[in-house]
Scaffold this motif. Structure first.
Motif, PDB file in Angstrom:
ATOM      1  N   ILE A  68      -2.172   1.925  -5.448  1.00  0.00           N
ATOM      2  CA  ILE A  68      -2.363   0.914  -4.138  1.00  0.00           C
ATOM      3  C   ILE A  68      -2.405  -0.325  -4.782  1.00  0.00           C
ATOM      4  N   ILE A  69      -3.265  -0.669  -5.818  1.00  0.00           N
ATOM      5  CA  ILE A  69      -3.339  -2.143  -6.218  1.00  0.00           C
ATOM      6  C   ILE A  69      -1.881  -2.801  -6.472  1.00  0.00           C
ATOM      7  N   TRP A  70      -1.159  -1.766  -7.111  1.00  0.00           N
ATOM      8  CA  TRP A  70       0.368  -2.450  -7.400  1.00  0.00           C
ATOM      9  C   TRP A  70       1.168  -2.537  -6.062  1.00  0.00           C
ATOM     10  N   VAL A  71       1.142  -1.725  -5.224  1.00  0.00           N
ATOM     11  CA  VAL A  71       1.767  -2.029  -3.792  1.00  0.00           C
ATOM     12  C   VAL A  71       1.042  -3.002  -3.063  1.00  0.00           C
ATOM     13  N   PHE A 103       8.393  -6.355  -8.249  1.00  0.00           N
ATOM     14  CA  PHE A 103       9.012  -5.270  -7.232  1.00  0.00           C
ATOM     15  C   PHE A 103       9.631  -4.211  -7.539  1.00  0.00           C
ATOM     16  N   ALA A 104      10.204  -4.374  -8.580  1.00  0.00           N
ATOM     17  CA  ALA A 104      11.145  -2.889  -9.170  1.00  0.00           C
ATOM     18  C   ALA A 104       9.904  -1.869  -9.337  1.00  0.00           C
ATOM     19  N   ILE A 105       8.900  -2.560  -9.999  1.00  0.00           N
ATOM     20  CA  ILE A 105       7.644  -1.489 -10.334  1.00  0.00           C
ATOM     21  C   ILE A 105       7.171  -1.012  -9.011  1.00  0.00           C
ATOM     22  N   VAL A 106       6.951  -1.733  -7.967  1.00  0.00           N
ATOM     23  CA  VAL A 106       6.487  -1.640  -6.984  1.00  0.00           C
ATOM     24  C   VAL A 106       7.122  -0.182  -6.256  1.00  0.00           C
ATOM     25  N   VAL A 107       8.622  -0.337  -6.375  1.00  0.00           N
ATOM     26  CA  VAL A 107       9.405   0.625  -5.466  1.00  0.00           C
ATOM     27  C   VAL A 107       8.855   1.808  -6.233  1.00  0.00           C
ATOM     28  N   PHE A 108       8.703   2.066  -7.667  1.00  0.00           N
ATOM     29  CA  PHE A 108       8.446   3.443  -7.859  1.00  0.00           C
ATOM     30  C   PHE A 108       6.885   3.627  -7.630  1.00  0.00           C
ATOM     31  N   PHE A 110       5.542   2.754  -4.722  1.00  0.00           N
ATOM     32  CA  PHE A 110       5.193   3.335  -3.438  1.00  0.00           C
ATOM     33  C   PHE A 110       5.453   4.776  -3.418  1.00  0.00           C
ATOM     34  N   LEU A 111       6.647   5.089  -4.134  1.00  0.00           N
ATOM     35  CA  LEU A 111       6.880   6.748  -4.117  1.00  0.00           C
ATOM     36  C   LEU A 111       5.822   7.499  -4.827  1.00  0.00           C
ATOM     37  N   ILE A 112       5.301   6.936  -5.911  1.00  0.00           N
ATOM     38  CA  ILE A 112       4.026   7.736  -6.232  1.00  0.00           C
ATOM     39  C   ILE A 112       2.747   7.650  -5.293  1.00  0.00           C
ATOM     40  N   MET A 113       2.593   6.532  -4.571  1.00  0.00           N
ATOM     41  CA  MET A 113       1.402   6.655  -3.705  1.00  0.00           C
ATOM     42  C   MET A 113       1.555   7.528  -2.516  1.00  0.00           C
ATOM     43  N   ALA A 237       7.233  -0.039   6.668  1.00  0.00           N
ATOM     44  CA  ALA A 237       7.718  -1.406   6.985  1.00  0.00           C
ATOM     45  C   ALA A 237       7.340  -2.563   6.215  1.00  0.00           C
ATOM     46  N   MET A 238       6.285  -2.730   5.967  1.00  0.00           N
ATOM     47  CA  MET A 238       5.877  -3.843   5.286  1.00  0.00           C
ATOM     48  C   MET A 238       6.755  -3.878   3.831  1.00  0.00           C
ATOM     49  N   TYR A 239       6.655  -2.592   3.117  1.00  0.00           N
ATOM     50  CA  TYR A 239       7.421  -2.650   1.774  1.00  0.00           C
ATOM     51  C   TYR A 239       8.875  -3.010   1.929  1.00  0.00           C
TER      52      TYR A 239
END
Length: 326
Positions: A68-71, A103-108, A110-113, A237-239
């Motif tokens: 959640i912190i990453w996202v 953001f490339a890390i955030v993509v991963f 978000f899936l984990i989240m 949507a924000m992502y």
């Protein structure tokens, strides 16, 4: 005499981006207000993110804190990097690449989240044991409704994660290679010759991006109803909005600048002015997104029921997917 087809071009329109001191010395009153306002927005974005991190560490279960912190950090991080790029135009390539890697890390993440919101991998597999994944979704296969549905197994879950993780890993690797080539004079975004490094690296990174967004979209389509009470739709949507603004919007502005559609205004050449406009827009946009995401993620993190017999009668209908064929 110079005629209309042979006009004198300001030397600064052909120069590299100005250094930070040149910008400061040439700011007029409007420029001072603009730069100050945008800088304050970037600082507020970071402060809001720090306050949100404190809340997450106090209120969120340990298995969800990191993701959640990453996202949450996507918009503030891009805002901070854009602010640095605005004040130091010659560092724009580095700030943009750092934002893209984050953001490339955030993509991963978000899936984990999404998986953690339903209780983790094991809980996801238990919930989805009698369902299938619909893979005919964007950005790869939204025009292919005839594609078969895929059974939800450990293998398919691993492939979903791998599809996102490769982007986080390879994007960082290609960023390092691009910086090394740039220092040697071999990487130039405006060089569209077949022998240029950018013409090969950037399309390949684009393919990696699409490949990584696909598993996230598949998982979201499968869990969007299950996680509706956790406001997963506006979060997604924000992502997506961060992706569009930080990647597509910036690319369009930079292409217009490199083609001379955005005029040169000394001390900025056309490409440098395009980069500057992109950074300023991103600061404003990411500031707004930071405030919205704070509202979305600031909630009580009560776990969802893990077992089928603990769900309400209508919970079984919340998995948006196809039942296994008999």
């Amino acid at each position: 005499m110079n005629n209309g087809s042979n006009r004198t071009v300001d030397p600064s329109c052909r120069d590299n981006p100005p250094v930070a001191m040149d910008i400061i010395l040439k700011l007029d009153m409007f420029g001072i207000v603009l730069y100050s306002t945008l800088s304050v927005m970037a600082v507020i974005s970071v402060l809001v993110f720090i306050e949100e991190c404190s809340y997450i560490y106090r209120k969120v279960p340990s298995n969800k804190k990191s993701v959640i912190i990453w996202v949450n950090g996507a918009a503030p991080m891009i805002s901070a990097m854009s602010c640095l790029g605005m004040w130091v135009p010659r560092a724009t390539m580095f700030t943009d690449m750092f934002s893209a890697c984050y953001f490339a890390i955030v993509v991963f993440k978000f899936l984990i989240m999404m998986l953690e919101e339903v209780g983790g991998d094991e809980a996801f597999l238990r919930r989805a044991g009698s369902h299938k994944l619909k893979i005919s979704t964007g950005p790869c296969c939204c025009c292919c409704p005839c594609l078969p549905h895929v059974a939800i197994t450990r293998r398919s879950l691993f492939l979903l994660k791998l599809g996102c993780f490769q982007f986080a890993l390879l994007k960082t690797l290609f960023t390092i290679v691009s910086i090394v080539l740039w220092t040697n004079g071999n990487f130039d975004l405006s060089d569209l010759e077949i022998t240029g490094a950018a013409i090969w690296i950037n399309p390949f990174v684009g393919i990696l991006t699409i490949t990584a967004l696909w598993p996230v979209a598949i998982t979201f389509m499968h869990l969007r109803t299950t996680l509706r009470t956790l406001r997963i739709i506006p979060k997604y949507a924000m992502y997506q909005l961060v992706l569009i603004l930080s990647q597509l919007q910036s690319a369009i502005i930079n292409i217009l600048a490199m083609n001379g559609i955005i005029a040169c205004v000394p001390p900025f050449s056309s490409p440098a002015r395009g980069y500057m406009m992109s950074q300023q827009l991103l600061i404003l946009e990411m500031f707004i997104i930071t405030l919205v995401t704070r509202l979305l993620y600031r909630r009580q993190y009560d776990p969802l029921p893990l077992d089928e017999d603990q769900m309400d009668d209508d919970e079984n209908t919340k998995m948006v997917s196809m039942q296994k064929s008999p």
